[in-house]
Enzyme design. Structure first.
Site, PDB file in Angstrom:
ATOM      1  CG  HIS A   7      -8.866  -8.343   7.101  1.00 37.31           C
ATOM      2  ND1 HIS A   7     -10.141  -9.105   5.912  1.00 37.31           N
ATOM      3  CD2 HIS A   7     -10.148  -7.863   8.044  1.00 37.31           C
ATOM      4  CE1 HIS A   7     -10.515  -9.075   6.893  1.00 37.31           C
ATOM      5  NE2 HIS A   7     -11.582  -8.501   7.149  1.00 37.31           N
ATOM      6  CG  ASP A  52      -0.381 -11.686   1.910  1.00 38.77           C
ATOM      7  OD1 ASP A  52      -1.114 -11.267   2.863  1.00 38.77           O
ATOM      8  OD2 ASP A  52      -0.007 -12.067   0.664  1.00 38.77           O
TER       9      ASP A  52
HETATM   10  P1  ADQ Z   1      -4.701  -7.910   0.668  1.00 40.75           P
HETATM   11  O1  ADQ Z   1      -3.270  -7.493   0.890  1.00 40.75           O
HETATM   12  O2  ADQ Z   1      -5.172  -6.685  -0.527  1.00 40.75           O
HETATM   13  O3  ADQ Z   1      -5.502  -8.210   1.434  1.00 40.75           O
HETATM   14  P2  ADQ Z   1      -5.027 -10.492  -1.436  1.00 40.75           P
HETATM   15  O4  ADQ Z   1      -5.568 -11.185  -0.134  1.00 40.75           O
HETATM   16  O5  ADQ Z   1      -3.792 -10.713  -1.931  1.00 40.75           O
HETATM   17  O6  ADQ Z   1      -4.762  -9.225  -0.550  1.00 40.75           O
HETATM   18  O7  ADQ Z   1      -6.160  -9.805  -2.001  1.00 40.75           O
HETATM   19  C1  ADQ Z   1      -6.449  -8.905  -2.944  1.00 40.75           C
HETATM   20  C2  ADQ Z   1      -7.348  -9.668  -3.658  1.00 40.75           C
HETATM   21  O8  ADQ Z   1      -7.409  -7.512  -5.052  1.00 40.75           O
HETATM   22  C3  ADQ Z   1      -7.791 -10.595  -4.823  1.00 40.75           C
HETATM   23  O9  ADQ Z   1      -8.935 -10.792  -4.598  1.00 40.75           O
HETATM   24  C4  ADQ Z   1      -7.445 -10.154  -6.028  1.00 40.75           C
HETATM   25  O10 ADQ Z   1      -7.567 -10.795  -7.517  1.00 40.75           O
HETATM   26  C5  ADQ Z   1      -7.316  -8.482  -5.980  1.00 40.75           C
HETATM   27  N1  ADQ Z   1      -6.417  -7.924  -7.332  1.00 40.75           N
HETATM   28  C6  ADQ Z   1      -5.197  -7.808  -7.126  1.00 40.75           C
HETATM   29  N2  ADQ Z   1      -5.056  -7.235  -8.294  1.00 40.75           N
HETATM   30  C7  ADQ Z   1      -5.710  -7.490  -9.309  1.00 40.75           C
HETATM   31  C8  ADQ Z   1      -5.364  -6.441 -10.757  1.00 40.75           C
HETATM   32  N3  ADQ Z   1      -5.034  -6.045 -10.716  1.00 40.75           N
HETATM   33  N4  ADQ Z   1      -7.189  -6.283 -10.578  1.00 40.75           N
HETATM   34  C9  ADQ Z   1      -7.715  -6.637  -9.922  1.00 40.75           C
HETATM   35  N5  ADQ Z   1      -7.924  -7.512  -8.701  1.00 40.75           N
HETATM   36  C10 ADQ Z   1      -7.090  -7.194  -8.635  1.00 40.75           C
HETATM   37  C11 ADQ Z   1      -5.212  -8.141   2.610  1.00 40.75           C
HETATM   38  C12 ADQ Z   1      -4.562  -8.885   3.210  1.00 40.75           C
HETATM   39  C13 ADQ Z   1      -4.149 -10.514   2.719  1.00 40.75           C
HETATM   40  C14 ADQ Z   1      -5.891 -11.083   3.186  1.00 40.75           C
HETATM   41  C15 ADQ Z   1      -7.014 -10.445   2.251  1.00 40.75           C
HETATM   42  C16 ADQ Z   1      -8.291 -11.097   2.938  1.00 40.75           C
HETATM   43  O11 ADQ Z   1      -3.374  -8.999   3.181  1.00 40.75           O
HETATM   44  O12 ADQ Z   1      -3.486 -11.404   3.731  1.00 40.75           O
HETATM   45  O13 ADQ Z   1      -5.775 -12.407   2.358  1.00 40.75           O
HETATM   46  O14 ADQ Z   1      -6.561  -8.664   3.285  1.00 40.75           O
HETATM   47  O15 ADQ Z   1      -8.665 -11.026   4.354  1.00 40.75           O
END
Ligand code: ADQ
Length: 466
Positions: free
Chosen positions: A159, A368
């Protein structure tokens, strides 16, 4: 259709309807794949035990998906989770060798936990099952399973980014890690950049034979296929959230509290890869450069803390509090606070409402794997009056949302000037251009969704390998 065994660090137990919390997209998609194919989701319970036993806690959900979890010892959690996974691999794979900890004990803990996972999940794998392992926590797991006689199709999805070879080789025993990884039949990356870095490493450092057309990597007579599978959001599930009273209320709440000013939003896990201090520097630069626009903008940063046991995460939190405080101290009036900084989670409905109320979305990670917030922001926009997405060129999502220069506004997150300039462009962008950019991006967000991602990966897994 083969049964599926999904293995990831944590599992998301579905509630009676839908899936709990922030993980909606990925957890929901894996749950539907498990529901369609039948199978088991295996991971760590998040619980600590005095002595590891490998005994499995089963939960069968209302949706008919079975999750199976094990508890880990304190030392496992320290060395494998907080240690090798999140203090060695996570920073290194996000190009932060300055934060990377190369401790021998962490490496040993990581190997031990992978061995424990393999031993515990082994009895759950039936002869024809397909096994799909997720993320940097489990790179050697496939090789461990092979050494225990598992002949099933084994797939792995990363990921996060794969770093360039000259950074990756700073990891002690890097060859061993990748040689182990090559025991999977199929390895998926978020985009072509990370895939290419991986293939380059295999060729240059391991002397593997690489066929770029098919993605085949051949080493010591064994073949692995490596391809890019960009992850998406669960578009229907997420946009469905917009039809709820909770979403409308959240949107209203934000709009009425910002009144005549443009709301600009950032939603990120509190992590140094997300570029949050640099983002605040860019906003401060905007205020300095365009002092007459200070009253036009309110920035809302939602950043729930994560991995709080790790020093670098405590540090980033302190830095952000200080920066937000400084900017507000210098720029606030009795009726104006330019930055709202919130450290908590929200429901998907609320996030939808906030995204829709915000006319600018800031997604500016330094690095990311993909970044799903960028896609959620686009999905939540009003097609008649859409907001503008400002996106880091270093997010995996940039490859999909650039839309030949007619999608998101692309920025270099290291440059405060670049961000300040693009905030001004976004603030002043005419409706016609906002619509054009939105229409280009929404096609990708809708079509390249998480269902397509799971189907593509699972069907390729069925076709590759022995
Ligand atoms: P993450 O680094 O966790 O995941 P990301 O893709 O940004 O990141 O997803 C975060 C998720 O958390 C989103 O669905 C968002 O809505 C949710 N989120 C963030 N803040 C929140 C809050 N305050 N309340 C509720 N929900 C919140 C890892 C990798 C990424 C990749 C994903 C999926 O680092 O690059 O996109 O996996 O493969």
């Amino acid at each position: 259709m083969a049964r599926l065994v999904v293995i990831s660090n944590r599992v998301a137990v579905p509630k009676a309807r839908g899936v709990a919390g922030a993980q909606g997209g990925l957890a929901g998609a894996l749950n539907s794949a498990l529901k369609a194919n039948g199978g088991i989701w295996f991971g760590w319970s998040g619980q600590e035990t005095d002595e590891f036993t490998g005994s499995i806690n089963y939960v069968r959900s209302a949706d008919g998906v079975t999750t199976a979890t094990i508890d880990l010892e304190h030392q496992d959690i320290e060395e494998y989770y907080n240690g090798y996974a999140n203090s060695t691999l996570w920073p290194l794979f996000h190009y932060r060798i300055d934060l990377t900890k190369y401790e021998r004990e962490f490496g040993k803990g990581y190997e031990r936990v992978n061995e424990r996972f393999a031993q515990s999940v082994l009895p759950l794998i039936d002869k024809d099952d397909h096994v799909w392992v997720h993320d940097y926590h489990f790179m050697p797991l496939g090789e461990r399973l092979r050494s225990m006689g598992v002949k099933n199709k084994l797939g792995f999805f990363l990921h996060i980014p794969w770093p360039p070879t000259n950074l990756f080789v700073s990891l002690p025993y890097h060859e061993r890690l990748v040689q182990a990884l090559l025991h999977y039949d199929l390895i998926g990356f978020q985009n072509d950049t990370w895939l290419e870095s991986f293939l380059h490493y295999c060729e240059k450092e391991l002397g593997a034979e690489v066929d770029r057309d098919s993605g085949t990597v051949e080493l010591d007579g064994r073949k692995t296929v490596a391809r890019a599978y960009p992850i998406g959001i669960d578009y229907d599930f997420f946009t469905g959230k917009g039809d709820t009273g909770e979403a409308r209320q959240a949107q209203q709440r934000l709009m009425s509290s910002t009144r005549h000013r443009t709301a600009m939003i950032g939603v990120d896990r509190l992590d140094y890869s997300k570029g949050l201090p640099e983002r605040l520097d860019g906003i401060a630069r905007f205020f300095d450069r365009y002092p007459d626009r200070v009253r036009d903008l309110v920035f809302i940063q939602i950043a729930p803390p994560s991995r709080e046991d790790i020093g670098s995460y405590q540090q980033i939190r302190a830095t952000l509090e200080q920066k937000a405080g400084q900017i507000n101290g210098a720029r606030s009036e009795v009726d104006l606070v330019p930055i709202r900084y919130v450290n908590r989670g929200y429901s998907q409905e609320e996030l939808f409402g906030f995204y829709r109320a915000a006319k600018i979305g800031l997604v500016t990670p330094l690095r990311d794997g993909m970044n799903l917030v960028a896609k959620e922001y686009v999905a939540a926009q009003d097609p008649d009056d859409p907001g503008v997405l400002i996106l880091s060129r270093f997010a995996g999502a940039a490859q999909q949302l650039d839309c030949d220069g007619e999608g998101a506004l692309m920025i270099n997150p290291h440059s405060a000037d670049d961000l300040a300039h693009h905030i001004r462009l976004a603030l002043d962008m005419p409706l016609e251009e906002r619509r054009r950019r939105y229409e280009n991006m929404i096609v990708t967000v809708r079509e390249e969704n998480v269902q397509r991602w799971t189907v593509n990966f699972i069907s390729d897994l069925g076709e590759v390998g022995s």
